[in-house]
Design a protein around this motif. Sequence first.
Motif, PDB file in Angstrom:
ATOM      1  N   MET A  43       0.832  -1.208   0.000  1.00  0.00           N
ATOM      2  CA  MET A  43       0.000   0.000   0.000  1.00  0.00           C
ATOM      3  C   MET A  43       0.863   1.252   0.000  1.00  0.00           C
ATOM      4  O   MET A  43       0.486   2.284  -0.576  1.00  0.00           O
ATOM      5  N   ALA A  44       2.051   1.202   0.636  1.00  0.00           N
ATOM      6  CA  ALA A  44       2.943   2.366   0.639  1.00  0.00           C
ATOM      7  C   ALA A  44       3.387   2.702  -0.780  1.00  0.00           C
ATOM      8  O   ALA A  44       3.476   3.879  -1.159  1.00  0.00           O
ATOM      9  N   ILE A  45       3.653   1.672  -1.580  1.00  0.00           N
ATOM     10  CA  ILE A  45       4.030   1.907  -2.979  1.00  0.00           C
ATOM     11  C   ILE A  45       2.897   2.599  -3.721  1.00  0.00           C
ATOM     12  O   ILE A  45       3.114   3.540  -4.499  1.00  0.00           O
ATOM     13  N   LEU A  46       1.666   2.150  -3.481  1.00  0.00           N
ATOM     14  CA  LEU A  46       0.513   2.774  -4.130  1.00  0.00           C
ATOM     15  C   LEU A  46       0.389   4.244  -3.749  1.00  0.00           C
ATOM     16  O   LEU A  46       0.146   5.108  -4.610  1.00  0.00           O
ATOM     17  N   TYR A  47       0.574   4.553  -2.474  1.00  0.00           N
ATOM     18  CA  TYR A  47       0.402   5.943  -2.028  1.00  0.00           C
ATOM     19  C   TYR A  47       1.529   6.840  -2.526  1.00  0.00           C
ATOM     20  O   TYR A  47       1.317   8.036  -2.759  1.00  0.00           O
ATOM     21  N   VAL A  48       2.722   6.312  -2.685  1.00  0.00           N
ATOM     22  CA  VAL A  48       3.810   7.106  -3.280  1.00  0.00           C
ATOM     23  C   VAL A  48       3.452   7.483  -4.716  1.00  0.00           C
ATOM     24  O   VAL A  48       3.640   8.633  -5.149  1.00  0.00           O
ATOM     25  N   LEU A  49       2.919   6.524  -5.465  1.00  0.00           N
ATOM     26  CA  LEU A  49       2.507   6.803  -6.844  1.00  0.00           C
ATOM     27  C   LEU A  49       1.351   7.803  -6.882  1.00  0.00           C
ATOM     28  O   LEU A  49       1.283   8.663  -7.768  1.00  0.00           O
ATOM     29  N   VAL A  50       0.442   7.700  -5.913  1.00  0.00           N
ATOM     30  CA  VAL A  50      -0.663   8.664  -5.836  1.00  0.00           C
ATOM     31  C   VAL A  50      -0.131  10.072  -5.593  1.00  0.00           C
ATOM     32  O   VAL A  50      -0.598  11.050  -6.188  1.00  0.00           O
ATOM     33  N   PHE A  51       0.863  10.195  -4.714  1.00  0.00           N
ATOM     34  CA  PHE A  51       1.469  11.506  -4.450  1.00  0.00           C
ATOM     35  C   PHE A  51       2.073  12.094  -5.726  1.00  0.00           C
ATOM     36  O   PHE A  51       1.899  13.278  -6.031  1.00  0.00           O
ATOM     37  N   LEU A  52       2.774  11.275  -6.487  1.00  0.00           N
ATOM     38  CA  LEU A  52       3.382  11.749  -7.735  1.00  0.00           C
ATOM     39  C   LEU A  52       2.312  12.180  -8.735  1.00  0.00           C
ATOM     40  O   LEU A  52       2.487  13.166  -9.461  1.00  0.00           O
ATOM     41  N   LEU A  53       1.195  11.456  -8.768  1.00  0.00           N
ATOM     42  CA  LEU A  53       0.116  11.816  -9.691  1.00  0.00           C
ATOM     43  C   LEU A  53      -0.538  13.136  -9.279  1.00  0.00           C
ATOM     44  O   LEU A  53      -0.851  13.982 -10.124  1.00  0.00           O
ATOM     45  N   LEU A  54      -0.734  13.328  -7.978  1.00  0.00           N
ATOM     46  CA  LEU A  54      -1.288  14.600  -7.508  1.00  0.00           C
ATOM     47  C   LEU A  54      -0.343  15.763  -7.779  1.00  0.00           C
ATOM     48  O   LEU A  54      -0.782  16.886  -8.061  1.00  0.00           O
ATOM     49  N   ALA A  55       0.946  15.512  -7.708  1.00  0.00           N
ATOM     50  CA  ALA A  55       1.923  16.571  -8.006  1.00  0.00           C
ATOM     51  C   ALA A  55       1.800  17.033  -9.447  1.00  0.00           C
ATOM     52  O   ALA A  55       2.022  18.213  -9.754  1.00  0.00           O
ATOM     53  N   GLU A  56       1.437  16.108 -10.351  1.00  0.00           N
ATOM     54  CA  GLU A  56       1.248  16.495 -11.752  1.00  0.00           C
ATOM     55  C   GLU A  56       0.012  17.376 -11.923  1.00  0.00           C
ATOM     56  O   GLU A  56      -0.060  18.162 -12.868  1.00  0.00           O
ATOM     57  N   TRP A  57      -0.964  17.246 -11.057  1.00  0.00           N
ATOM     58  CA  TRP A  57      -2.112  18.173 -11.065  1.00  0.00           C
ATOM     59  C   TRP A  57      -1.692  19.549 -10.543  1.00  0.00           C
ATOM     60  O   TRP A  57      -2.096  20.579 -11.073  1.00  0.00           O
ATOM     61  N   LEU A  58      -0.892  19.526  -9.493  1.00  0.00           N
ATOM     62  CA  LEU A  58      -0.547  20.780  -8.827  1.00  0.00           C
ATOM     63  C   LEU A  58       0.360  21.656  -9.688  1.00  0.00           C
ATOM     64  O   LEU A  58       0.198  22.882  -9.724  1.00  0.00           O
ATOM     65  N   THR A  59       1.309  21.046 -10.394  1.00  0.00           N
ATOM     66  CA  THR A  59       2.322  21.820 -11.129  1.00  0.00           C
ATOM     67  C   THR A  59       1.723  22.801 -12.132  1.00  0.00           C
ATOM     68  O   THR A  59       2.067  23.985 -12.118  1.00  0.00           O
ATOM     69  N   PRO A  60       0.829  22.377 -13.048  1.00  0.00           N
ATOM     70  CA  PRO A  60       0.283  23.365 -13.999  1.00  0.00           C
ATOM     71  C   PRO A  60      -0.580  24.425 -13.330  1.00  0.00           C
ATOM     72  O   PRO A  60      -0.615  25.571 -13.787  1.00  0.00           O
ATOM     73  N   HIS A 114       5.012  29.061  -3.983  1.00  0.00           N
ATOM     74  CA  HIS A 114       5.060  28.196  -2.801  1.00  0.00           C
ATOM     75  C   HIS A 114       4.630  26.774  -3.134  1.00  0.00           C
ATOM     76  O   HIS A 114       3.910  26.113  -2.358  1.00  0.00           O
ATOM     77  N   LYS A 115       5.092  26.269  -4.268  1.00  0.00           N
ATOM     78  CA  LYS A 115       4.724  24.912  -4.683  1.00  0.00           C
ATOM     79  C   LYS A 115       5.168  23.879  -3.665  1.00  0.00           C
ATOM     80  O   LYS A 115       4.430  22.930  -3.357  1.00  0.00           O
ATOM     81  N   SER A 116       6.371  24.041  -3.122  1.00  0.00           N
ATOM     82  CA  SER A 116       6.891  23.051  -2.179  1.00  0.00           C
ATOM     83  C   SER A 116       6.018  22.944  -0.933  1.00  0.00           C
ATOM     84  O   SER A 116       5.813  21.845  -0.405  1.00  0.00           O
ATOM     85  N   LEU A 117       5.462  24.065  -0.463  1.00  0.00           N
ATOM     86  CA  LEU A 117       4.604  24.031   0.724  1.00  0.00           C
ATOM     87  C   LEU A 117       3.292  23.313   0.437  1.00  0.00           C
ATOM     88  O   LEU A 117       2.767  22.599   1.301  1.00  0.00           O
ATOM     89  N   PHE A 118       2.755  23.499  -0.753  1.00  0.00           N
ATOM     90  CA  PHE A 118       1.545  22.766  -1.122  1.00  0.00           C
ATOM     91  C   PHE A 118       1.839  21.271  -1.247  1.00  0.00           C
ATOM     92  O   PHE A 118       1.008  20.430  -0.867  1.00  0.00           O
ATOM     93  N   LEU A 119       3.012  20.929  -1.780  1.00  0.00           N
ATOM     94  CA  LEU A 119       3.374  19.515  -1.884  1.00  0.00           C
ATOM     95  C   LEU A 119       3.543  18.884  -0.502  1.00  0.00           C
ATOM     96  O   LEU A 119       3.192  17.710  -0.292  1.00  0.00           O
ATOM     97  N   ILE A 120       4.077  19.657   0.449  1.00  0.00           N
ATOM     98  CA  ILE A 120       4.199  19.148   1.823  1.00  0.00           C
ATOM     99  C   ILE A 120       2.820  18.847   2.396  1.00  0.00           C
ATOM    100  O   ILE A 120       2.604  17.822   3.053  1.00  0.00           O
ATOM    101  N   PHE A 121       1.847  19.722   2.131  1.00  0.00           N
ATOM    102  CA  PHE A 121       0.479  19.494   2.618  1.00  0.00           C
ATOM    103  C   PHE A 121      -0.100  18.220   2.006  1.00  0.00           C
ATOM    104  O   PHE A 121      -0.741  17.421   2.703  1.00  0.00           O
ATOM    105  N   ILE A 122       0.126  18.021   0.700  1.00  0.00           N
ATOM    106  CA  ILE A 122      -0.357  16.793   0.057  1.00  0.00           C
ATOM    107  C   ILE A 122       0.312  15.581   0.689  1.00  0.00           C
ATOM    108  O   ILE A 122      -0.339  14.558   0.961  1.00  0.00           O
ATOM    109  N   GLY A 123       1.629  15.680   0.926  1.00  0.00           N
ATOM    110  CA  GLY A 123       2.343  14.569   1.534  1.00  0.00           C
ATOM    111  C   GLY A 123       1.827  14.239   2.925  1.00  0.00           C
ATOM    112  O   GLY A 123       1.629  13.060   3.262  1.00  0.00           O
TER     113      GLY A 123
END
Length: 731
Positions: A11-28, A37-46
Amino acid sequence: MSSIRKNKAFMAILYVLVFLLLAEWLTPVITLTDTGHKSLFLIFIGISIIMAFLQIHWGISAAVKTIYIMWFLIHVYTESAIFSFEALGYILSDLRINLEALFAQDWAETTDIFRTILFFSLIWMAVYLIHYWVSFRLSIFLFYILTVVFIAVLDTFSPYNGDSAIIRIMIIGLLLAGLLHLARWLEGHRINKNIERLAGYMIPLFLMVAMATALALYLPKAEPQWPDPVPYLTSFSGEGGAGPGSVGRIGYGVDDSELGGSFEGDDTPAFRAEVEDGQYWKVETKDIYTTKGWELSDSAGDPVLYNNGDQIATEFEPGSEEESANAVLEMELDFPFVLYPYGVESIQMDEDIRYSYSAVDQKIEPLLSGAPFEPETVELQFNEPSFSLTGLRESTTDKLAELPPELDRYKQLPEELPQRVRDLAEEITLDSETVYDKARAIENYFERNDFEYSLTDIPVPEEDQDYVDQFLFETKRGYCDNFSTSMVVMLRSLDIPARWVKGFNEGEQLVDENGVETDVYQITNNNAHSWVEAYMPGVGWMLFEPTIGFSGSSQIDFDLDIETSDTEEQDPLEQPEQPELEEEEDPAAAAAAESSGPGFGERIGDFISQHRGIIFMAIAALILTSLVLFTQRQKWLPKVLVPYYRRRKGQQTFEKAYLRLLKQLDLYGIKREEGQTLMSYARYIDSFFGTREMSRLTSSYERSVYGGQPETVNWNELKESWEKLINRTTS
């Protein structure tokens, strides 16, 4: 909840991939809205994903997220690193103002703090939904498809460049989809696996995705078979032109403030020119470089008005030829300006026209009764400029300091211009003694340093990226705007006055029915072009053509006879090189020629020779994968055999399935000794697994094969026993 969902490592592997997918939403979103402040938003997602993964109580999770959001608001909007009564009071006061604006339906009065809270709420809900899909539904397909569509739409219709994002999303999505399908399959079959056993399924998935990605990236790509639909769709908005990041249609445009992006060819006729030799047709110049494109400075004085047939004075003096040349332009598109060649002397039209010439942009605009006029036929008289070799030899750099202040605006550069652009200009011109030599060195630099002319796959600079810097040091791929702008900027970095020029190149010379070249040139939108004018001290303005594949105005030559007695004794480095006159291809024709170039076999050969290392690694990876699959075939082969034999019928099906079971048991490591009977071997198998299935199957096999009674064997009744045994060999 099944054991697969309790497997923390999986499940940890799945959630790491989910985090990466959400980061692709956040970037654009961050890029297009200039949020920061992209890094702070990524910390919140993490943080949100970690608490969902650890199944923290919802009350504790909500409290942690709320505290983080409050800290973010205080840190960003009050510049306070810790909580304080003043900072909290400011945030609460701002929220009160926003609530009042909402109740009053005054949406424009909402503040950045309120919009930030809404953005955090959106992220909060997105993480919850994805947590539900992954942990309870074991499916991410809908969110995956939405992510692909989201990035594709932004890449097509906005300045965001999603080329690399699409690749990352495809890799992440394929891994997620494969792992979740594996989880559903294991759950459906009630199979319990620890992470070590699961690795046997996961590693082949990772290898297949990696190989598919490598092949997609490095194999040759076919040209698009359908025309780009974006220009057609955007035409309904009435915008025309190409926005940043989109594929525009080539042609003469007005707004040059944001250069970049790809273009598609457009062979719409613009005008015909009846003239003895092909000319560059000038429209205007621009002088302010903004790091993204060109703008025009404020007006410096009133324009000069001329009547029909008057002698027109531009900054390019007519040449010394005894007879002037004539040109007749038949306009096929409506332009509210006059396209004129270098060395223009006079303009004539049938109507009672006056001509307004502006020294700011060198544009000539026809006026009828004081209003802008779009001419249909224009007659021009011109005498092409010539330049003194003696004057060019004397254009030493020390004379740049003596230039009049009116030329200062042609040395403007933004403060943000990267230093390496200036350093490159210095390096290119290090061995050049005169201003003219420096200009020619920069003009020739592009052709000798692996730059490529192309209308496609041209990026738009990022927000903090300089247009010229991107072209010179990263892409080295572009069209006339890239080359001409880069030369102007490098000249200015050396304090040489230079300006960016727009107009049309010579076009295509037409032939008559006998194939003989005429004096008529067809100029289309494909011939819209930009080039460079630079000021030589003591000589004046000169045209330079840095774009690869273009030779400049073919008849602008040099007066080599002035104060020279023996041209053979001149230093060849000091003599200006005359470019060979080539029949110019417009960009669309060049693109067509390129697309119809080497055949498929030749392209494959070139690709193999250029990517031998990568191909060798891919073949080695394929061989290694095949070896791993072969050595581990006892683990995955039953997954293929069970559904295969489950669907088959007939008397011989059981016999084949039984023999296949014997081979599988041998692969598993339970070998039948030489001379051992089948029934003795079957009893040993049953004692090993603690079953009676093998004895039952063997008895039926002996009755069918050795007893000659195949009709007594019912495969449907024996199928379950066979499947249980063969599945035992995979553990």
